[in-house]
Design an enzyme around this catalytic site. Structure first.
Site, PDB file in Angstrom:
ATOM      1  N   GLN A 250       3.889  13.817 123.580  1.00 32.77           N
ATOM      2  CA  GLN A 250       5.338  14.026 123.728  1.00 32.77           C
ATOM      3  C   GLN A 250       5.718  15.483 123.510  1.00 32.77           C
ATOM      4  O   GLN A 250       6.687  15.974 124.086  1.00 32.77           O
ATOM      5  CB  GLN A 250       6.114  13.166 122.718  1.00 32.77           C
ATOM      6  CG  GLN A 250       6.065  11.675 122.967  1.00 32.77           C
ATOM      7  CD  GLN A 250       4.968  11.006 122.168  1.00 32.77           C
ATOM      8  OE1 GLN A 250       3.926  11.605 121.887  1.00 32.77           O
ATOM      9  NE2 GLN A 250       5.171   9.756 121.802  1.00 32.77           N
TER      10      GLN A 250
ATOM     11  N   ASP B 289      12.073   7.923 112.911  1.00 28.56           N
ATOM     12  CA  ASP B 289      12.252   6.585 113.490  1.00 28.56           C
ATOM     13  C   ASP B 289      12.897   5.635 112.508  1.00 28.56           C
ATOM     14  O   ASP B 289      13.503   4.637 112.895  1.00 28.56           O
ATOM     15  CB  ASP B 289      10.911   6.029 113.957  1.00 28.56           C
ATOM     16  CG  ASP B 289      10.507   6.723 115.244  1.00 28.56           C
ATOM     17  OD1 ASP B 289      10.000   7.862 115.154  1.00 28.56           O
ATOM     18  OD2 ASP B 289      10.763   6.160 116.320  1.00 28.56           O
TER      19      ASP B 289
ATOM     20  N   ASN C  61       7.940   8.601 111.052  1.00 27.91           N
ATOM     21  CA  ASN C  61       8.059   9.377 112.293  1.00 27.91           C
ATOM     22  C   ASN C  61       6.695   9.370 112.983  1.00 27.91           C
ATOM     23  O   ASN C  61       5.714   8.817 112.464  1.00 27.91           O
ATOM     24  CB  ASN C  61       8.559  10.800 111.995  1.00 27.91           C
ATOM     25  CG  ASN C  61       8.957  11.537 113.261  1.00 27.91           C
ATOM     26  OD1 ASN C  61       9.689  11.012 114.096  1.00 27.91           O
ATOM     27  ND2 ASN C  61       8.464  12.749 113.449  1.00 27.91           N
TER      28      ASN C  61
HETATM   29  O1  MRU Z   1       6.685   6.822 120.236  1.00 30.49           O
HETATM   30  P1  MRU Z   1       7.918   7.630 120.457  1.00 30.49           P
HETATM   31  O2  MRU Z   1       7.759   8.725 121.462  1.00 30.49           O
HETATM   32  O3  MRU Z   1       9.117   6.760 120.733  1.00 30.49           O
HETATM   33  O4  MRU Z   1       8.166   8.320 119.073  1.00 30.49           O
HETATM   34  C1  MRU Z   1       9.257   9.176 118.929  1.00 30.49           C
HETATM   35  C2  MRU Z   1       9.316   9.857 117.620  1.00 30.49           C
HETATM   36  O5  MRU Z   1       8.518   9.641 116.753  1.00 30.49           O
HETATM   37  C3  MRU Z   1      10.474  10.769 117.404  1.00 30.49           C
HETATM   38  O6  MRU Z   1      10.135  11.819 116.565  1.00 30.49           O
HETATM   39  C4  MRU Z   1      11.599   9.961 116.748  1.00 30.49           C
HETATM   40  O7  MRU Z   1      11.851   8.801 117.482  1.00 30.49           O
HETATM   41  C5  MRU Z   1      12.830  10.746 116.641  1.00 30.49           C
HETATM   42  S1  MRU Z   1      13.601  10.952 118.196  1.00 30.49           S
HETATM   43  C6  MRU Z   1      15.065  11.755 117.981  1.00 30.49           C
END
Ligand code: MRU
Length: 359
Positions: free
Chosen positions: A214, A255, A265
């Site tokens: 990501q 999260d 997170n």
């Molecule tokens: O697996 P993902 O890409 O959904 O994980 C996202 C994250 O861990 C982000 O850091 C978190 O959701 C914060 S988004 C503002």
């Protein structure tokens, strides 16, 4: 259905940006998501026409990021209410509850998902005397409100966090906590954007964020679009740059933040927090209040999503491991409150210990 241009009227986009992770059609009958699996190679928009399709898109990470999946789930319920507008109140209620359950359980760690569904269903429970059209209009309006509130929250926490970022700072971030992960503007990237908007010269080191990348694919794309200086590093390089004194702050999203102040997170966040402590660098978390889960007492009680071996074993279809060798894939980790310097929300800056006292 897929398209290469945003299928919504740009004047009506709630994200406030050229692109959005998610928008609802003007009629409330379709959810449009930017397919994040395709970025940065292609900007492709997917149209979803039922709560089932929306839940599948969340599971498959077509759309991802805690606030963004909460908003998407709310829009999934708007589409469901639209489809159910000729149903009796009893079958409407039963179908909406079932859709809510499907959406809320699509991914387990980000609490925004269950939070948004529960907020939507509270409204649905009061719909016994409304017409099908009125129900659908109310559900769509609340979903749009959740979206608007999230963008406003991102801007407010961005401002609170930016005040802590010195001019000339190098900020390390992990995963993608940007416009793509929220209703728009971003949480951790909101702090970075706000600091840049204050005229500060900011340099960003984006962890590539194995295994789903990501950071490399999405954070770099967003910051590059905004002309904010970004360099991608592999996750293992963070320690090198911290030891060299090249990092002034680490800013990440979340999260789920629980009553103890512990923060779930993206996997790899906890390691960064340990490094920050060791090197005397502030470790900041930015998240909307919808990510705060005061009903969960401490971090070990947070459900951690385990995703497939394939996401670790392959990159772009290429197999990285010998056939038959298993891999582990916890998608999130928990950073103890003691490693968190401050949390920024739309309510301002908080010491993580503050959450224990919130009534
Ligand atoms: O697996 P993902 O890409 O959904 O994980 C996202 C994250 O861990 C982000 O850091 C978190 O959701 C914060 S988004 C503002």
């Amino acid at each position: 259905m897929t398209a290469e241009r945003p299928p919504w009227d740009p004047a009506q986009a709630l994200s406030g940006a050229r692109y959005s992770a998610v928008e609802l059609s003007a009629e409330g009958d379709r959810v449009f998501v930017l397919d994040q699996r395709e970025l940065p190679a292609r900007e492709m928009y997917v149209t979803l026409e039922s709560a089932t399709e929306v839940a599948a898109a969340i599971k498959a990470m077509v759309v991802r990021g805690a606030p963004a999946i909460g908003i998407t789930a709310a829009y999934g319920l708007a589409v469901a209410a639209h489809t159910l507008s000729s149903e009796s109140p009893t079958s409407y209620l039963a179908a909406m509850r079932a859709a809510g359950n499907l959406l809320a359980t699509a991914r387990p760690t980000a609490v925004n998902l269950a939070w948004a569904v529960s907020r939507m269903l509270k409204l649905v429970e009061r719909h016994a005397t409304l017409s099908g059209k009125e129900r659908a209009a109310e559900v769509a309006e609340l979903a749009r409100t959740i979206h608007r509130e999230d963008v406003a929250a991102c801007r407010a926490m961005g401002k609170a966090g930016a005040d802590r970022i010195p001019d000339g700072a190098t900020i390390l971030t992990h995963c993608n906590a940007g416009a793509l992960a929220t209703g728009g503007y971003g949480t951790a990237l909101g702090v970075i954007r706000a600091a840049a908007e204050q005229g500060k010269k900011i340099r960003v080191l984006a962890d590539e964020t194995r295994p789903y990348l990501q950071g490399a694919r999405l954070t770099a794309w967003e910051l590059h679009e905004d002309n904010i200086h970004v360099e991608v590093i592999t996750d293992g390089m963070a320690a090198f740059f911290l030891r060299r004194g090249e990092v002034n702050a680490i800013v990440v999203g979340a999260d789920r933040i629980v009553r103890s102040g512990d923060v779930a997170n993206k996997i790899g966040t906890y390691g960064l927090a340990c490094l920050a402590k060791h090197h005397g660098v502030p470790f900041y978390v930015a998240a909307p209040w919808s990510t705060v889960d005061l009903a969960t007492p401490y971090g070990d009680a947070i459900p951690i999503e385990e995703r497939s071996r394939d996401e670790v074993a392959r990159i772009g279809g290429a197999l990285l491991l010998p056939e038959g060798v298993p891999a582990r894939h916890p998608a999130f980790d928990v950073t103890p409150a003691s490693l968190v310097t401050a949390i920024f929300t739309e309510r301002g800056e908080h010491d993580p210990a503050y959450l224990a006292s919130v009534t």
